[in-house]
Enzyme design. Structure first.
Site, PDB file in Angstrom:
ATOM      1  N   LYS A  20     -66.539  85.479  98.327  1.00 14.93           N
ATOM      2  CA  LYS A  20     -67.305  85.882  98.559  1.00 14.93           C
ATOM      3  C   LYS A  20     -67.823  85.844 100.641  1.00 14.93           C
ATOM      4  CE  LYS A  20     -72.164  86.944  97.676  1.00 14.93           C
ATOM      5  NZ  LYS A  20     -72.098  88.513  96.567  1.00 14.93           N
ATOM      6  N   GLY A  54     -91.036  93.860  87.609  1.00 13.80           N
ATOM      7  CA  GLY A  54     -90.491  94.755  88.849  1.00 13.80           C
ATOM      8  C   GLY A  54     -89.680  95.929  88.186  1.00 13.80           C
ATOM      9  N   GLY A 102     -87.829  98.375  88.852  1.00 13.99           N
ATOM     10  CA  GLY A 102     -87.180  99.459  90.655  1.00 13.99           C
ATOM     11  C   GLY A 102     -86.089  99.885  89.699  1.00 13.99           C
ATOM     12  N   HIS A 103     -84.774  99.834  90.287  1.00 18.17           N
ATOM     13  CA  HIS A 103     -83.608 100.388  89.520  1.00 18.17           C
ATOM     14  C   HIS A 103     -83.341  99.664  87.880  1.00 18.17           C
ATOM     15  CE1 HIS A 103     -82.920 101.434  93.998  1.00 18.17           C
ATOM     16  NE2 HIS A 103     -82.313 102.922  93.140  1.00 18.17           N
ATOM     17  N   VAL A 104     -82.824  98.968  88.447  1.00 14.66           N
ATOM     18  CA  VAL A 104     -82.884  98.076  86.922  1.00 14.66           C
ATOM     19  C   VAL A 104     -83.514  98.166  85.924  1.00 14.66           C
ATOM     20  CG1 VAL A 104     -81.296  96.129  85.734  1.00 14.66           C
ATOM     21  CG2 VAL A 104     -80.999  96.630  87.876  1.00 14.66           C
TER      22      VAL A 104
HETATM   23  P1  NAD Z   1     -84.813  96.899  93.398  1.00 14.12           P
HETATM   24  O1  NAD Z   1     -85.269  97.244  94.562  1.00 14.12           O
HETATM   25  O2  NAD Z   1     -84.548  98.356  92.908  1.00 14.12           O
HETATM   26  O3  NAD Z   1     -86.040  96.546  92.273  1.00 14.12           O
HETATM   27  C1  NAD Z   1     -86.677  95.774  92.412  1.00 14.12           C
HETATM   28  C2  NAD Z   1     -87.759  95.799  91.862  1.00 14.12           C
HETATM   29  O4  NAD Z   1     -89.075  94.691  92.750  1.00 14.12           O
HETATM   30  C3  NAD Z   1     -88.987  96.953  93.210  1.00 14.12           C
HETATM   31  O5  NAD Z   1     -89.879  97.792  92.375  1.00 14.12           O
HETATM   32  C4  NAD Z   1     -90.052  96.283  93.929  1.00 14.12           C
HETATM   33  O6  NAD Z   1     -90.646  96.997  94.261  1.00 14.12           O
HETATM   34  C5  NAD Z   1     -90.419  94.763  92.992  1.00 14.12           C
HETATM   35  N1  NAD Z   1     -90.792  93.856  93.550  1.00 14.12           N
HETATM   36  C6  NAD Z   1     -89.940  93.694  94.730  1.00 14.12           C
HETATM   37  N2  NAD Z   1     -90.880  92.041  94.430  1.00 14.12           N
HETATM   38  C7  NAD Z   1     -91.671  92.121  93.387  1.00 14.12           C
HETATM   39  C8  NAD Z   1     -92.454  90.849  92.666  1.00 14.12           C
HETATM   40  N3  NAD Z   1     -92.972  90.124  93.534  1.00 14.12           N
HETATM   41  N4  NAD Z   1     -93.211  90.843  91.985  1.00 14.12           N
HETATM   42  C9  NAD Z   1     -93.362  92.228  91.105  1.00 14.12           C
HETATM   43  N5  NAD Z   1     -92.423  93.666  91.895  1.00 14.12           N
HETATM   44  C10 NAD Z   1     -90.925  92.566  92.965  1.00 14.12           C
HETATM   45  O7  NAD Z   1     -83.829  96.527  92.610  1.00 14.12           O
HETATM   46  P2  NAD Z   1     -82.413  96.683  91.389  1.00 14.12           P
HETATM   47  O8  NAD Z   1     -81.557  96.933  91.878  1.00 14.12           O
HETATM   48  O9  NAD Z   1     -83.017  96.602  90.161  1.00 14.12           O
HETATM   49  O10 NAD Z   1     -81.970  94.814  91.399  1.00 14.12           O
HETATM   50  C11 NAD Z   1     -83.275  93.996  90.514  1.00 14.12           C
HETATM   51  C12 NAD Z   1     -82.515  92.041  90.655  1.00 14.12           C
HETATM   52  O11 NAD Z   1     -81.788  92.650  90.019  1.00 14.12           O
HETATM   53  C13 NAD Z   1     -82.469  92.419  92.166  1.00 14.12           C
HETATM   54  O12 NAD Z   1     -83.122  90.670  92.701  1.00 14.12           O
HETATM   55  C14 NAD Z   1     -81.212  92.265  92.179  1.00 14.12           C
HETATM   56  O13 NAD Z   1     -80.634  91.497  93.050  1.00 14.12           O
HETATM   57  C15 NAD Z   1     -80.316  91.968  90.922  1.00 14.12           C
HETATM   58  N6  NAD Z   1     -79.254  92.202  90.074  1.00 14.12           N
HETATM   59  C16 NAD Z   1     -79.012  94.103  90.744  1.00 14.12           C
HETATM   60  C17 NAD Z   1     -77.724  94.804  90.150  1.00 14.12           C
HETATM   61  C18 NAD Z   1     -77.729  96.446  90.161  1.00 14.12           C
HETATM   62  O14 NAD Z   1     -76.947  96.447  90.243  1.00 14.12           O
HETATM   63  N7  NAD Z   1     -78.466  96.472  90.740  1.00 14.12           N
HETATM   64  C19 NAD Z   1     -76.919  93.728  89.671  1.00 14.12           C
HETATM   65  C20 NAD Z   1     -77.097  92.039  89.889  1.00 14.12           C
HETATM   66  C21 NAD Z   1     -78.032  91.805  90.144  1.00 14.12           C
END
Ligand code: NAD
Length: 348
Positions: free
Chosen positions: A82, A181, A183-185
């Site tokens: 990292k 949450g 979002g993407h995942v």
């Molecule tokens: P994202 O930003 O697309 O989605 C996160 C969602 O959570 C958003 O819609 C946001 O509005 C919502 N959110 C933020 N704070 C909140 C709260 N207090 N209560 C409810 N909802 C809330 O992110 P993502 O890519 O979907 O990733 C989600 C999490 O998983 C992140 O913590 C990220 O670090 C982790 N992660 C993601 C990946 C990946 O491939 N995208 C891989 C490993 C870990």
């Protein structure tokens, strides 16, 4: 290449940790290579206005070690590394990123950088002008692109293994999942759960995301606070870290926790709190490795089907963790590091 002032830091248990101070461009950065037994170390670059070099060092050491464990559990040929740039992410200078690129060259491919907090694909492009060791740049030929579908697939596999373990069911039909949450995942995961006949409750701070989940997936919407009280089978933290804590755990009605957010446990004791309440916690770094799997497949020559198949392996890893935990009569999160260490250092 211009001469850079760097300092090798001897940190027990780490292969190489280097601090760089390049006043000519105002770059202060640290690269930490924790372990390369399984392959070159890989992990994102994080840019934050750390209060001190010590604070940055503490962060990068923990993060790079975490990457070793995550990649080992994912069964990929990456070690853990990292890097951090100590600086204000609102002030990004091409010269600074170019100098960081030169810094990366110093490790001759033993550390491969990717995106992390406050680092965009545009920033990586500037770094790549001076370094061959950068992956995950959106829009570049051969890039792996958005990792979230692969991460969601891995979480789904972790969920399936967990549901089998807790409820003895092979199917997600009728399963009630509360997703924090969307979002993407979170959305991708919700889609797959619904496709398999599960029901979902969702919370998010973004009303648009909630509207979409309600319209497209028939999700039940709950407030950001009420998500902890949902009468569900599985709670899925997919927003941010630290949401499994003394207060929230006491409110849970679920039997398992499986989600993608990093560092879900506010503190180690919360893992035990969940265990004592009879809630099976799937350790976040064992199930959310889809992102690093996706980057690893880019490293080898990107093919999303291959990335998905590798993410499917999370099902077997979780089964192994659960059977070891049963054998040791302990909580799964307590045997997960041991499994990673065996893969990193061999059995002893
Ligand atoms: P994202 O930003 O697309 O989605 C996160 C969602 O959570 C958003 O819609 C946001 O509005 C919502 N959110 C933020 N704070 C909140 C709260 N207090 N209560 C409810 N909802 C809330 O992110 P993502 O890519 O979907 O990733 C989600 C999490 O998983 C992140 O913590 C990220 O670090 C982790 N992660 C993601 C990946 C990946 O491939 N995208 C891989 C490993 C870990």
């Amino acid at each position: 290449m211009k001469k850079m002032l760097h300092e090798e830091l001897a940190v027990p248990g780490y292969e190489r940790v280097v601090y760089l101070d390049d006043p000519s461009v105002g770059l202060k950065a640290i690269v930490s290579i924790h372990n390369t037994n399984l392959g070159p170390s890989c992990g994102g670059i994080r840019m934050l206005p750390y209060a001190s070099k010590e604070e940055a060092l503490k962060d990068v050491l923990a993060l790079s070690k975490g990457m070793s464990y995550k990649s080992a559990l994912a069964g990929i040929g990456f070690g853990g590394g990292k890097s951090v740039i100590i600086g204000d992410p609102t002030k990004k200078d091409p010269e600074l990123f170019a100098a960081f690129g030169e810094f990366l060259e110093m490790f001759e491919g033993k550390y491969i950088a990717a995106k992390d907090m406050n680092i965009s694909s545009d920033d990586l492009r500037m770094i790549k002008k001076r370094s061959r060791y950068v992956l995950g740049i959106d829009g570049e030929p051969g890039s792996s692109g958005d990792p979230s579908p692969v991460t969601a697939r891995g979480i789904l596999r972790g969920l399936e293994a967990t549901v089998e373990e807790v409820f003895g069911k092979k199917s997600l039909k009728g399963l009630k999942v509360a997703i924090q949450g969307i979002g993407h995942v979170g959305f991708s995961l919700a889609q797959m759960i619904v496709q398999q006949g599960g029901q979902i409750w969702v919370s998010d701070i973004d009303q648009k995301a909630l509207d979409r989940a309600s319209k497209e997936l028939g999700a039940h919407i709950v407030s950001n606070d009420a998500i902890y009280d949902v009468d569900c089978d599985v709670f899925s933290p997919c927003a941010r870290g630290g949401t499994l804590n003394q207060q929230t755990i006491a409110r849970f009605k679920c039997k398992a926790v499986v989600g993608c957010a990093n560092n879900q446990l506010a503190e180690e004791r919360d893992g035990l709190r969940l265990h004592e309440r009879g809630i099976l916690y799937a350790p976040d770094y064992a199930v959310n490795s889809g992102g690093i799997i996706n980057i690893f497949v880019e490293y080898e020559g990107y093919d999303q089907r291959k990335a998905m198949t590798m993410a499917d392996g999370i099902y077997d890893t979780m089964n192994e963790i659960y059977s070891r935990a049963k054998l040791a009569k302990t909580a799964p999160f307590l045997v997960t590091d041991k499994l990673a260490e065996e893969r990193l250092y061999g059995r002893n």
